[in-house]
Design an enzyme around this catalytic site. Structure first.
Site, PDB file in Angstrom:
ATOM      1  N   ASP A 143      -8.673   4.777  -1.589  1.00  0.00           N
ATOM      2  CA  ASP A 143      -8.024   6.073  -1.845  1.00  0.00           C
ATOM      3  C   ASP A 143      -8.758   7.270  -1.257  1.00  0.00           C
ATOM      4  OD1 ASP A 143     -10.197   6.530  -3.708  1.00  0.00           O
ATOM      5  OD2 ASP A 143      -9.061   5.383  -5.192  1.00  0.00           O
ATOM      6  N   HIS A 158     -12.625  -2.356   1.804  1.00  0.00           N
ATOM      7  CA  HIS A 158     -11.212  -2.743   1.880  1.00  0.00           C
ATOM      8  C   HIS A 158     -10.397  -1.798   2.757  1.00  0.00           C
ATOM      9  CE1 HIS A 158     -11.599  -5.135  -2.140  1.00  0.00           C
ATOM     10  NE2 HIS A 158     -12.042  -5.799  -1.098  1.00  0.00           N
ATOM     11  N   CYS A 207       1.452   3.874  17.787  1.00  0.00           N
ATOM     12  CA  CYS A 207       0.159   4.212  18.370  1.00  0.00           C
ATOM     13  C   CYS A 207       0.319   5.339  19.397  1.00  0.00           C
ATOM     14  CB  CYS A 207      -0.458   2.987  19.033  1.00  0.00           C
ATOM     15  SG  CYS A 207      -2.104   3.265  19.728  1.00  0.00           S
ATOM     16  N   CYS A 212       0.283   3.036  25.096  1.00  0.00           N
ATOM     17  CA  CYS A 212       0.366   1.925  24.135  1.00  0.00           C
ATOM     18  C   CYS A 212       1.690   1.921  23.371  1.00  0.00           C
ATOM     19  CB  CYS A 212      -0.813   1.968  23.150  1.00  0.00           C
ATOM     20  SG  CYS A 212      -0.811   0.554  22.003  1.00  0.00           S
ATOM     21  N   GLU A 277     -15.558  -1.643 -20.406  1.00  0.00           N
ATOM     22  CA  GLU A 277     -15.891  -2.814 -21.226  1.00  0.00           C
ATOM     23  C   GLU A 277     -16.753  -3.768 -20.417  1.00  0.00           C
ATOM     24  OE1 GLU A 277     -11.612  -4.950 -20.157  1.00  0.00           O
ATOM     25  OE2 GLU A 277     -11.898  -3.924 -22.068  1.00  0.00           O
TER      26      GLU A 277
END
Length: 310
Positions: A143, A158, A207, A212, A277
Site C-alpha cells: 500500500d 510483495h 507501456c 513497446c 494477539e
C-alpha cells in the site's frame, strides 16, 4: 540456509529440554525463551543499544489506517476472493477484471493516510540516521503507507500497488495517476451486483516505453509467483546485520516472511513482536507487546534518554 538450520536445531533443543524429568539450567532457559517478556523498559534498553534495526511489517499495521485486507470470511471483491484474482492465470483469462480489482484498491489507498505506527517508524529512522544508526523496514504490504509516512530504507517484498510491470518488455515504473488509464475511470466498485466492465485489452494500461505499448500488470507478487530474488538478497543481508528486530502487525503465517524474525532470533538477536494477539512465532521471540500497534509502537521507538542528538 544456515539460519534455517540454527532454527531447527533450537526447536529440537527445546523439545529435548521438555522431556527431561527434572528442571535443569538448560530447561529453565528453554522455558524462559517460551515466555516472551512484555517489559517495555527492558525492550527500551535493547533499543538504545541497537545499531542496525530491522522492522518487519504486515497487514496489521495498515489495518489501523482502514485498509481492507481481503482475507478471511467476507473478504470479497464482488463475488471473488483476492486469491482468485491475484494470479497470473486470472490476469491471462480476464485482464480487465483484474485491473478493475487493482484500480479499486489503488483508489482506496489514495484516500488512506499513515497511522501513528507508520509515523513512529519513519521518525525513528530519521532520528537514528543522524546518530549513525540504521533502520530498515521490510514490509509485506503493497500500500506504500510506509513511503507516504517518510520511510526511506524500505524493502517491499510483495511489490507495490503504485508500480506497474510491462508484460512485454518487463519495464517497472511508478504510476500514481488516478485513474491509471481513462477506461478505468469510475470502474472497480466492489458491489457484487455490478457487472464486469469488460474493458478491451487495448484500452487497459499500456507501456509507454519507446516502441513497446505492451500490456501492463500491477507490479505485485501474485499467488504462485516467486518473490524477487534481488529483494530477498537485500532482506537476507539486512537480517544478517541487524542487532534488533521488531515485528509489527504480521500474522507470521505467510512464508517466507514468516521465517524472517525466527531466523534472527535463532542467532540470539532480540526480537520484539507488536501485534493485537500472539502468533505461531511469538514463543520464539524475546518480547511481545499486545494491542494496537498504533498505540504500542510509538512509545517503544521514541527517543531514549541515552540518545545524543546533534
Amino acid at each position: 540456509m544456515r539460519l534455517l538450520q540454527l532454527t531447527a536445531r533450537r526447536l529440537l533443543s527445546q523439545a529435548h529440554c521438555a522431556l527431561k524429568p527434572r528442571p535443569s539450567k538448560q530447561q529453565r532457559f528453554c522455558l524462559e525463551m517460551a515466555r516472551p517478556s512484555s517489559n517495555m523498559a527492558d525492550f527500551r534498553e535493547a533499543f538504545a543499544r541497537a545499531k542496525h534495526i530491522a522492522i518487519i511489517t504486515g497487514a496489521g499495521v495498515s489495518a489501523e489506517s482502514g485498509v481492507p485486507t481481503f482475507r478471511g470470511a467476507g473478504g470479497l471483491w464482488r463475488k471473488w476472493q483476492a486469491q482468485e484474482l491475484a494470479t497470473p492465470e486470472a490476469f491471462a483469462r480476464n485482464p480487465s477484471r483484474v485491473w478493475e480489482f487493482y484500480h479499486y484498491r489503488r483508489e482506496v489507498m489514495l484516500s488512506k493516510q499513515p497511522n501513528p505506527a507508520h509515523v513512529a517508524i519513519a521518525e525513528c529512522e530519521r532520528r537514528l540516521s543522524k546518530q549513525g544508526r540504521s533502520v530498515v523496514v521490510i514490509t509485506q504490504n503493497i500500500d506504500e503507507l510506509h513511503r507516504k509516512a517518510g520511510t526511506k530504507h524500505l524493502l517491499e517484498i510483495h511489490g507495490s500497488l503504485f508500480k506497474t510491470r510491462c508484460t512485454n518488455c518487463g519495464n517497472v515504473a511508478a504510476d500514481y495517476r488516478s485513474p491509471i488509464c481513462p477506461a478505468l475511470a469510475g470502474k472497480g466498485a466492489p458491489d457484487p451486483e455490478i457487472e464486469d466492465a469488460a474493458i478491451p485489452v487495448e484500452e487497459l494500461p499500456r507501456c509507454e516505453e519507446d516502441g513497446c505499448n505492451g500490456l501492463l500488470r500491477p507490479h505485485v507478487v501474485w499467488f504462485g509467483e516467486a518473490l524477487d530474488a534481488e529483494v530477498l538478497a537485500e532482506v537476507e543481508k539486512e537480517l544478517d546485520m541487524c542487532d534488533l528486530c521488531v515485528v509489527v502487525g504480521t500474522s507470521s503465517v505467510v512464508y517466507p516472511a514468516a521465517m524472517f524474525a525466527p531466523q534472527v532470533s535463532s542467532r540470539g538477536v532480540p526480537v520484539a513482536e507488536f501485534n493485537m494477539e500472539a502468533t505461531p512465532a511469538t514463543d520464539r521471540f524475546r518480547f511481545h507487546f499486545a494491542g494496537p500497534c498504533g498505540t504500542t509502537l510509538p512509545p517503544a521507538l521514541a527517543r531514549h534518554h541515552t540518545e545524543l542528538i546533534a
